[in-house]
Enzyme design. Structure first.
Site, PDB file in Angstrom:
ATOM      1  N   GLY A 141       0.908  -1.181  -0.052  1.00  0.00           N
ATOM      2  CA  GLY A 141      -0.005  -0.115  -0.026  1.00  0.00           C
ATOM      3  C   GLY A 141       0.601   1.347   0.008  1.00  0.00           C
ATOM      4  O   GLY A 141       2.109   1.128  -0.252  1.00  0.00           O
ATOM      5  N   ASN A 142       0.231   2.427   0.229  1.00  0.00           N
ATOM      6  CA  ASN A 142       0.972   3.508   0.122  1.00  0.00           C
ATOM      7  C   ASN A 142       0.286   4.517   1.356  1.00  0.00           C
ATOM      8  O   ASN A 142      -0.541   4.197   1.994  1.00  0.00           O
ATOM      9  CB  ASN A 142       1.076   4.327  -0.910  1.00  0.00           C
ATOM     10  CG  ASN A 142      -0.454   4.752  -1.401  1.00  0.00           C
ATOM     11  OD1 ASN A 142      -1.075   5.507  -0.921  1.00  0.00           O
ATOM     12  ND2 ASN A 142      -1.069   4.042  -2.448  1.00  0.00           N
ATOM     13  N   ARG A 143       0.873   5.532   1.568  1.00  0.00           N
ATOM     14  CA  ARG A 143       0.407   6.337   2.764  1.00  0.00           C
ATOM     15  C   ARG A 143      -0.499   7.433   2.665  1.00  0.00           C
ATOM     16  O   ARG A 143      -0.909   8.251   3.348  1.00  0.00           O
ATOM     17  CB  ARG A 143       2.004   7.154   3.337  1.00  0.00           C
ATOM     18  CG  ARG A 143       2.807   6.514   3.879  1.00  0.00           C
ATOM     19  CD  ARG A 143       4.120   6.909   4.346  1.00  0.00           C
ATOM     20  NE  ARG A 143       3.830   8.284   5.064  1.00  0.00           N
ATOM     21  CZ  ARG A 143       4.805   9.125   5.364  1.00  0.00           C
ATOM     22  NH1 ARG A 143       5.773   9.192   4.817  1.00  0.00           N
ATOM     23  NH2 ARG A 143       4.298   9.916   6.414  1.00  0.00           N
ATOM     24  N   SER A 144      -1.278   7.275   1.297  1.00  0.00           N
ATOM     25  CA  SER A 144      -1.990   8.531   1.162  1.00  0.00           C
ATOM     26  C   SER A 144      -3.386   8.133   2.036  1.00  0.00           C
ATOM     27  O   SER A 144      -4.047   7.073   2.236  1.00  0.00           O
ATOM     28  CB  SER A 144      -2.841   8.145  -0.386  1.00  0.00           C
ATOM     29  OG  SER A 144      -3.734   9.100  -0.630  1.00  0.00           O
TER      30      SER A 144
ATOM     31  N   ALA B 178      -3.845   7.667  -4.762  1.00  0.00           N
ATOM     32  CA  ALA B 178      -2.395   7.294  -5.140  1.00  0.00           C
ATOM     33  C   ALA B 178      -2.560   5.734  -5.495  1.00  0.00           C
ATOM     34  O   ALA B 178      -3.005   4.958  -4.526  1.00  0.00           O
ATOM     35  CB  ALA B 178      -1.666   7.442  -3.781  1.00  0.00           C
TER      36      ALA B 178
END
Ligand code: CTP
Ligand code: CA
Length: 236
Positions: A33-36, A106
């Site tokens: 995943g990502n930090r958005s 994102a």
């Protein structure tokens, strides 16, 4: 902060906004995943609704608390997406009748090649390093731009970590040309910058790569500036 008082200048427009971050499963308990947080995308959706637009907000892993303002607004319809493929399906379907599509999500660039049906264990490792094979995902924004109807506007976002001596505007310019988007809004991110924050600073470039605005302020304030930029190029 100054009070946000706008005319209903987006009345009659159908807009689609994607928000949050997609996740790609590795096995039943893990993902990439990502930090958005989705805050900027939700702010864009709510701002558009308050300016009179009909909004579809496609949310990828956005916390309920971040979504609250959008849930409360009668002109915002919320759909959820998990992976990049899910988001692509939802955006493509919604885009068919949209005047403006804003890709603030994102999007995971890659998915896992062989998703494991069972939790991956250390027993299966051959050494202390292991490799995860990744496959490139579809580029939703580029596809939207290729399929764009006359008059439809496609807006991209980009979270960038510019190299020393390189400007955010230059990176935004290269990206808008590569994607062929109508507008692209870039912001700088880093280990301690950009994510989860309530404020943002954007460089907005047009299709030619020229800087049209550099708003900074709350995510709501910069959202208003994005819609101002959209209106400045919109020809009904
Ligand atoms: N985007 C998309 N589909 C993807 C990747 C990105 O629609 N598979 C969209 C994002 O929502 C964003 C824009 O494209 O609006 C720019 O995303 P970014 O990750 O900066 O672009 P990439 O082309 O993936 O370039 P990079 O290699 O820098 O990640
Ligand atoms: Ca990317």
């Amino acid at each position: 902060a100054r009070p946000v008082v706008r005319r209903h200048d987006l009345m009659g427009l159908s807009v689609v906004v994607s928000a949050g971050g997609t996740r790609e499963p590795i096995d039943p308990v893990r993902f990439i995943g990502n930090r958005s947080s989705g805050k900027q995308g939700v702010a864009l959706a709510v701002a558009a609704a308050e300016r009179g637009a009909d909004v579809i907000l496609i949310a990828a892993h956005v916390d309920a608390e971040v979504l609250a303002d959008a849930l409360a607004h009668p002109a915002v319809r919320i759909e959820r997406a998990g992976t990049t493929d899910d988001l692509a399906d939802a955006v493509q379907t919604a885009a068919v009748s949209a005047d403006v599509v804003v890709m603030a999500a994102a999007v995971a660039d890659y998915r896992v090649a062989g998703i494991s049906d069972r939790k991956i264990t250390k027993d299966s490792a051959e050494s202390t390093t292991r490799t995860l094979e990744l496959v490139e995902n579809v580029d939703i924004l580029a596809a939207l731009c290729r399929q764009r109807r006359p008059g439809q506007l496609i807006v991209g976002f980009a979270a960038e970590t510019p190299a020393e001596g390189e400007s955010l505007a230059e990176r935004a310019r290269r990206k808008v040309l590569r994607k062929d988007a109508d507008l692209l809004a870039a912001n700088e991110v880093g280990w301690t910058q950009g994510f989860e924050a309530d404020e943002n600073a954007l460089v907005i470039v047009d299709r030619a790569g020229d800087v049209v605005a550099e708003p900074h302020g709350t995510k709501r304030e910069v959202a208003e500036a994005v819609w101002d930029a959209v209106l400045s190029i919109h020809t009904p």
